[in-house]
Design a protein around this motif. Structure first.
Motif, PDB file in Angstrom:
ATOM      1  N   THR A  90       0.803  -1.237   0.000  1.00  0.00           N
ATOM      2  CA  THR A  90       0.000   0.000   0.000  1.00  0.00           C
ATOM      3  C   THR A  90       0.827   1.273   0.000  1.00  0.00           C
ATOM      4  O   THR A  90       0.616   2.151  -0.810  1.00  0.00           O
ATOM      5  CB  THR A  90      -1.002   0.014   1.181  1.00  0.00           C
ATOM      6  OG1 THR A  90      -1.697  -1.222   1.193  1.00  0.00           O
ATOM      7  CG2 THR A  90      -1.979   1.166   1.055  1.00  0.00           C
ATOM      8  N   ASP A 113       2.455   1.474  -4.950  1.00  0.00           N
ATOM      9  CA  ASP A 113       3.388   0.720  -4.103  1.00  0.00           C
ATOM     10  C   ASP A 113       4.238  -0.262  -4.904  1.00  0.00           C
ATOM     11  O   ASP A 113       5.142  -0.892  -4.344  1.00  0.00           O
ATOM     12  CB  ASP A 113       2.658   0.014  -2.947  1.00  0.00           C
ATOM     13  CG  ASP A 113       1.505  -0.866  -3.385  1.00  0.00           C
ATOM     14  OD1 ASP A 113       0.786  -0.478  -4.327  1.00  0.00           O
ATOM     15  OD2 ASP A 113       1.304  -1.933  -2.783  1.00  0.00           O
ATOM     16  N   HIS A 114       3.985  -0.355  -6.221  1.00  0.00           N
ATOM     17  CA  HIS A 114       4.783  -1.252  -7.068  1.00  0.00           C
ATOM     18  C   HIS A 114       5.636  -0.506  -8.096  1.00  0.00           C
ATOM     19  O   HIS A 114       6.373  -1.138  -8.854  1.00  0.00           O
ATOM     20  CB  HIS A 114       3.869  -2.294  -7.724  1.00  0.00           C
ATOM     21  CG  HIS A 114       3.174  -3.119  -6.686  1.00  0.00           C
ATOM     22  ND1 HIS A 114       3.613  -4.360  -6.294  1.00  0.00           N
ATOM     23  CD2 HIS A 114       2.121  -2.819  -5.875  1.00  0.00           C
ATOM     24  CE1 HIS A 114       2.847  -4.810  -5.309  1.00  0.00           C
ATOM     25  NE2 HIS A 114       1.934  -3.894  -5.033  1.00  0.00           N
ATOM     26  N   ASP A 169      -0.573  -9.058  -4.374  1.00  0.00           N
ATOM     27  CA  ASP A 169      -1.724  -8.318  -4.885  1.00  0.00           C
ATOM     28  C   ASP A 169      -2.669  -9.255  -5.633  1.00  0.00           C
ATOM     29  O   ASP A 169      -2.977  -9.079  -6.808  1.00  0.00           O
ATOM     30  CB  ASP A 169      -1.273  -7.117  -5.715  1.00  0.00           C
ATOM     31  CG  ASP A 169      -0.545  -6.107  -4.814  1.00  0.00           C
ATOM     32  OD1 ASP A 169       0.491  -6.487  -4.233  1.00  0.00           O
ATOM     33  OD2 ASP A 169      -1.037  -4.975  -4.673  1.00  0.00           O
ATOM     34  N   HIS A 219       3.708  -8.487   1.460  1.00  0.00           N
ATOM     35  CA  HIS A 219       2.792  -7.351   1.234  1.00  0.00           C
ATOM     36  C   HIS A 219       2.081  -7.024   2.547  1.00  0.00           C
ATOM     37  O   HIS A 219       0.850  -6.991   2.635  1.00  0.00           O
ATOM     38  CB  HIS A 219       1.792  -7.684   0.111  1.00  0.00           C
ATOM     39  CG  HIS A 219       1.170  -6.469  -0.545  1.00  0.00           C
ATOM     40  ND1 HIS A 219       0.047  -5.857  -0.042  1.00  0.00           N
ATOM     41  CD2 HIS A 219       1.510  -5.756  -1.652  1.00  0.00           C
ATOM     42  CE1 HIS A 219      -0.282  -4.819  -0.838  1.00  0.00           C
ATOM     43  NE2 HIS A 219       0.595  -4.746  -1.811  1.00  0.00           N
TER      44      HIS A 219
HETATM   45 ZN   LIG Z   1       0.385  -3.603  -3.589  1.00  0.00          ZN
END
Ligand SMILES: [Zn+2]
Ligand SMILES: [Zn+2]
Length: 279
Positions: A16, A80-81, A180, A244
């Protein structure tokens, strides 16, 4: 040379957004990034969260090493990636050779998406004008790439705006990176089961506690440590790596999750910055 033992290192395990808090330092506050260096200077890097920044700095400090070829695989384009990419030092080195792999999304290519993100007024430098040599590849649903003596394969998983899981195979060793992803869509779960089957490591989205998920977070595109354990056991995975981490989960809470998960599946680890997995 074959069958060298590679190490996949975790540079960021948070989901996040980055969480630089005192009670997040054991597992780390940087967002998703894992990477492995192969023989011949090839690097396979999965996701460009804020963990990518420290990786880039480490690469830039290695004056002795010949410039390698950096293969950046992006699972999807949520911040977040990708948020580590603007501060990835190899972008600014004319000797860097970089290939960025990402899926066409909402009618735009990986190049269009990233060049519209890394540019003024969001960032003072345009990705389109950095001095490194960058080329871009669209990742088809079940793409497969040979990079050195490692094969990288992709599989779509269940997440808003789409997401790709990646599997790395090196000889008989294998690591699946499946973050994810929300469990519960049967056709996708079945494909993921086949993709994961027999892997030495499964790095899996364990954002939520089961109670959090059931009460509040269905449909948000993430999973639980319990779903992770069920998949790891069913698919005959060697070691499960919970990944994650929820931005509000403290080190103590994550350690408690690990203990509970190990009661169900003893071969469970939890991702922290600096953890290395054999490939
Ligand atoms: Zn993520
Ligand atoms: Zn996402």
């Amino acid at each position: 040379m074959t069958s060298s033992r590679y190490k996949l290192r975790i540079w960021g395990a948070r989901g996040t957004g980055p969480t630089p808090a005192a009670d997040h330092l054991v597992y780390g506050g940087n967002t998703s990034c894992v990477a492995v260096e192969l023989d011949g200077g090839e690097h396979v890097i999965l996701d460009c969260g804020s963990g990518l920044v420290a990786l880039g700095t480490a690469l830039a400090e290695r004056k002795d090493a010949a410039p390698g070829h950096l293969h950046l695989f992006i699972s999807h384009y949520h911040f977040d990636h990708i948020e580590g990419l603007p501060r990835f030092l190899p972008l600014y080195d004319p000797n860097s050779k970089i290939t960025i792999y990402g899926a066409d999304t909402n009618g735009r290519s990986v190049r269009e998406i990233l060049e519209s993100y890394i540019c003024p007024p969001y960032f003072p430098v345009s990705l389109a004008s950095v001095p490194s040599r960058i080329d871009y590849r669209n990742v088809e649903a079940s793409a497969s790439y040979a990079i050195g003596d490692v094969t990288v394969r992709s599989l779509p998983v269940n997440h808003p705006d789409g997401c790709r899981s990646f599997r790395l195979d090196h000889g008989k060793r294998s690591i699946v990176y499946a973050t994810d992803h929300e469990h519960g869509d049967e056709p996708i779960d079945r494909e993921l089961f086949d993709f994961v089957r027999g892997a030495d490591y499964l790095i899996y989205d364990a954002t939520y506690q089961p109670a959090e998920y059931h009460e509040l977070r269905r449909g948000w595109g993430h999973s639980t440590w319990y779903a992770a354990v069920q998949l790891a056991v069913a698919a005959g995975v060697g070691t499960l790596v919970l990944f994650h981490h929820h931005p509000e989960h403290t080190d103590d809470e994550l350690t408690a999750v690990l203990e509970v998960a190990r009661n169900e599946f003893p071969s469970t680890e939890i991702a922290r910055e600096g953890l290395e997995l054999d490939l």
